[in-house]
Scaffold this active site. Structure first.
Site, PDB file in Angstrom:
ATOM      1  N   ASP A   1       5.261  -4.881   6.707  1.00  0.00           N
ATOM      2  CA  ASP A   1       3.973  -5.412   7.097  1.00  0.00           C
ATOM      3  C   ASP A   1       3.504  -4.619   8.306  1.00  0.00           C
ATOM      4  OD1 ASP A   1       2.134  -7.076   7.804  1.00  0.00           O
ATOM      5  OD2 ASP A   1       3.194  -8.544   8.504  1.00  0.00           O
TER       6      ASP A   1
ATOM      7  N   ASP B   1      -3.646  -3.395   7.141  1.00  0.00           N
ATOM      8  CA  ASP B   1      -2.682  -4.524   6.916  1.00  0.00           C
ATOM      9  C   ASP B   1      -2.032  -4.375   5.683  1.00  0.00           C
ATOM     10  OD1 ASP B   1      -0.784  -6.415   7.263  1.00  0.00           O
ATOM     11  OD2 ASP B   1      -2.381  -7.961   7.805  1.00  0.00           O
TER      12      ASP B   1
END
Length: 448
Positions: A151, A328
């Site tokens: 992430d 992201d």
């Protein structure tokens, strides 16, 4: 900042339920949209980005290690890249827009002695909440493998340890004599809602032969109940440690600091429509996953991987943005303010608010293929419209729900979150050198 969302329970993922409606342009079957996993991801965003505006403004940041701003990092990256005369001015994304203003850069052959590692990633959308792309990470002296989400929108590593209510695989600390628990509290929370809680520990952490000694991570003993339905054990944050709850360098930063990798960047390839085949490469670049040169975009905040969002071009019409954009890998979609979402969809023929869902969801004709590109740091990047079509707005509907989603203006003030519906078109390089930058090369997905 207050975010309100619907309950996150659901049965099927957004791409699971099909009928016989087809896209007349591409002749592909279009699934029926399921809003619940999308709402679940939106709910998770409240945790990840609860302090985003303050952090992007430079408030409450942890000082980054000096080694991450060493000018020597520039030379390491420069040694891996070389100027060429290649040009992609005529390269077109399927169902999207022509690229423009590309920097002519391509990857040279890696030194055979270079230290890098590649991890296969899996995409999963069929559990209680949407799971980002995930892969194995090794813990402890015996290299116990645990599946974690990779992430770039966070900066903490955490996995369950002695978690009584956890059903996902846990780290067996008893098998590792190098494991140490500091006893200090580790807690990711949002206005009293605990997302992951435990204590701060450290041990040897590895991936594909690369190992970091004394890597700090959250040894969590409490996770949300819906997290137990996921195939992952935890998260590996790849953002900058300036935003880390642990206040410690990330796993990748320690690879740089401990001089374990040849180059100070990692690269990500995400597949389209496949559960397997994605990969992350630490300290290297997989030339087979890109079909053109890299375009570098400067990072403007060493918190998240943040670049400037100039605006969007939809069917030749420019919509100004002038906000920060977070790249992201842990988000599936593109999130913008409600105002910006309305302006973008106003330029798509037949588009409008999706009446069957909460404000922020938009639909447009499934058989249309409007051209959409984002301008990031002065460079244009096209979106593949098939990634933006999340599914039919009900059985037999001729309209599809858009993957560009509007959130409350107060929540998204000054920020855009760019997730995987964008990254599937662009092989991405996250580089700590040259003041930090993100590189985008056209993905092999667009040549298939």
């Amino acid at each position: 900042m207050t975010w309100c969302f619907s309950p996150s329970m659901y049965v099927r993922g957004p791409f699971e339920t099909f009928n016989h409606t087809q896209n007349l342009v591409t002749s592909t079957v279009i699934p029926v949209f399921d809003v619940q996993p999308v709402m679940a991801e939106m709910e998770a965003l409240q945790i990840k980005y609860q302090n985003a505006l303050d952090l992007l403004a430079g408030k409450n940041l942890v000082a980054l290690p000096d080694a991450l701003s060493d000018p020597g990092l520039d030379a390491l990256s420069d040694a891996a890249f070389t100027d060429t005369t290649s040009d992609l001015s005529g390269f077109v994304l399927s169902g999207s827009t022509t690229m423009s203003r590309q920097v002519n850069m391509s990857f040279s052959a890696m030194n055979t002695a270079a230290q890098s590692a590649t991890d296969p990633l899996t995409d999963e959308t069929q559990k209680i909440i949407h799971v980002p792309f995930y892969g194995p990470l090794e813990f402890g002296k015996k290299s116990q493998q645990l599946p974690v989400a990779f992430d770039t929108g966070s900066a903490d590593l955490w996995v369950p340890v002695n978690c009584g209510d956890c059903t996902s695989p846990q780290y067996n600390t008893a098998a590792s004599p190098t494991y140490k628990n500091t006893g200090n509290i580790f807690n990711l929370n949002y206005e009293g809602f605990s997302h992951a809680a435990g204590t701060l520990a450290y041990d040897t952490i590895g991936m594909g032969g690369l190992k970091v000694h004394n890597q700090y991570f959250g040894a969590v003993t409490n996770v949300p109940s819906n997290f137990n339905a996921d195939p992952i054990s935890g998260y590996l944050g790849l953002g900058f440690s300036s935003i880390a709850t642990s206040q410690k360098p990330t796993f990748f930063e320690n690879l740089i600091i401990q001089e374990k990798i040849e180059a100070p960047f990692f690269s990500v390839h995400l597949t389209r429509g496949e559960a397997s085949g994605s990969k992350i490469t630490l300290g290297g670049y997989d030339m087979s996953k890109a079909v053109g040169p890299l375009t570098w975009v400067s990072v403007i905040s060493k918190t998240y991987w943040t670049v400037h969002f100039d605006g969007a071009v939809i069917e030749g019409n420019y919509v100004s943005g002038n906000v920060d954009a977070v790249i992201d890998t842990g988000s599936s979609f593109i999130y913008v303010s409600q105002t910006l979402a309305s302006l973008i969809h106003a330029n798509i023929l037949g588009a409008g608010p999706a009446a069957n869902y909460n404000p922020g969801f938009f639909s447009f004709p499934c058989d249309s293929n409007p051209t959409i590109s984002f301008s990031l740091g002065g460079h244009d990047f096209g979106l593949n419209i098939q990634d933006i079509k999340l599914g039919q707005d009900g059985y037999g509907s001729e309209d599809c729900i858009s993957g560009i989603i509007g959130l409350d203006d107060a929540v998204m003030e000054g920020i855009v979150i760019i997730g995987n519906v964008f990254l599937k078109s662009w092989y991405s390089v996250f580089d700590y050198s040259h003041g930090a930058r993100v590189g985008f090369a056209p993905s092999i997905n667009n040549a298939q």
